[in-house]
Design a protein around this motif. Sequence first.
Motif, short mmCIF file in Angstrom:
data_model
loop_
_atom_site.label_atom_id
_atom_site.label_comp_id
_atom_site.label_asym_id
_atom_site.label_seq_id
_atom_site.Cartn_x
_atom_site.Cartn_y
_atom_site.Cartn_z
N ASN A 34 0.86 -1.17 0.00
CA ASN A 34 0.00 0.00 0.00
C ASN A 34 0.91 1.23 0.00
N LEU A 35 0.91 1.97 -1.10
CA LEU A 35 1.80 3.13 -1.20
C LEU A 35 1.34 4.29 -0.33
N ASN A 36 0.11 4.24 0.19
CA ASN A 36 -0.33 5.27 1.14
C ASN A 36 0.37 5.09 2.48
N THR A 37 0.61 3.86 2.89
CA THR A 37 1.31 3.62 4.15
C THR A 37 2.82 3.51 3.94
N GLU A 38 3.23 3.08 2.76
CA GLU A 38 4.66 3.00 2.41
C GLU A 38 5.00 4.18 1.50
N TRP A 39 4.64 5.37 1.93
CA TRP A 39 4.76 6.56 1.10
C TRP A 39 6.20 6.88 0.70
N ARG A 40 7.17 6.42 1.47
CA ARG A 40 8.58 6.68 1.12
C ARG A 40 8.96 6.03 -0.20
N ASP A 141 2.23 -5.39 -10.55
CA ASP A 141 1.06 -4.76 -11.14
C ASP A 141 0.64 -3.63 -10.21
N GLN A 142 0.46 -2.43 -10.79
CA GLN A 142 0.08 -1.28 -9.97
C GLN A 142 -1.33 -0.84 -10.32
N THR A 143 -2.15 -0.67 -9.29
CA THR A 143 -3.46 -0.07 -9.44
C THR A 143 -3.55 1.04 -8.41
N ASP A 144 -3.67 2.26 -8.89
CA ASP A 144 -3.74 3.44 -8.04
C ASP A 144 -2.57 3.46 -7.07
N LYS A 145 -2.81 3.22 -5.80
CA LYS A 145 -1.74 3.27 -4.78
C LYS A 145 -1.42 1.90 -4.20
N THR A 146 -1.66 0.84 -4.98
CA THR A 146 -1.36 -0.51 -4.51
C THR A 146 -0.48 -1.22 -5.52
N LEU A 147 0.54 -1.88 -5.02
CA LEU A 147 1.40 -2.73 -5.85
C LEU A 147 1.09 -4.18 -5.50
#
Length: 152
Positions: A34-40, A141-147
Amino acid sequence: MKKIIFCLLTFMVLSCSKTIEPSLGLYPVYFEVNLNTEWRLQASQASKIFTEKNTNQHDARFGLGGILVYNGFSNNGGSQNVYYAFDAACPYEASSNVTVEVQDGVFAVCPKCGSKYDISNGVGNPMEGPATKVLQHYRVDQTDKTLLIRNY
């Protein structure tokens, strides 16, 4: 003459049917970031190694040495950043206890054998050291803010 043609055709068929073997063997990989929580990880050349010890996903599978996620550059020369995933285990050492460390933002280096891999373009080519195989890479595979990272 017919024997020569037959031999050439047989050679061509056999050489084309070879499959590329993974550098570490087949270990299950399935993990969501989750790129929202792993924003770095959204920063260019950012990286993180995910393992069972530093995550809480119960159905996740981490390959042999964990999953190295890297925000690198597009292979087509574009300026857009692209996410790549590798097994963190060094292919030369092939051990879950020996994992690479990211250095200078574009290299993964094995602390035991000293092999240095270029991870900037998603290939993981060995640049220095005794290693001859690339880092094992996984599908991202990336969808919005999820890898979604997997090997199937």
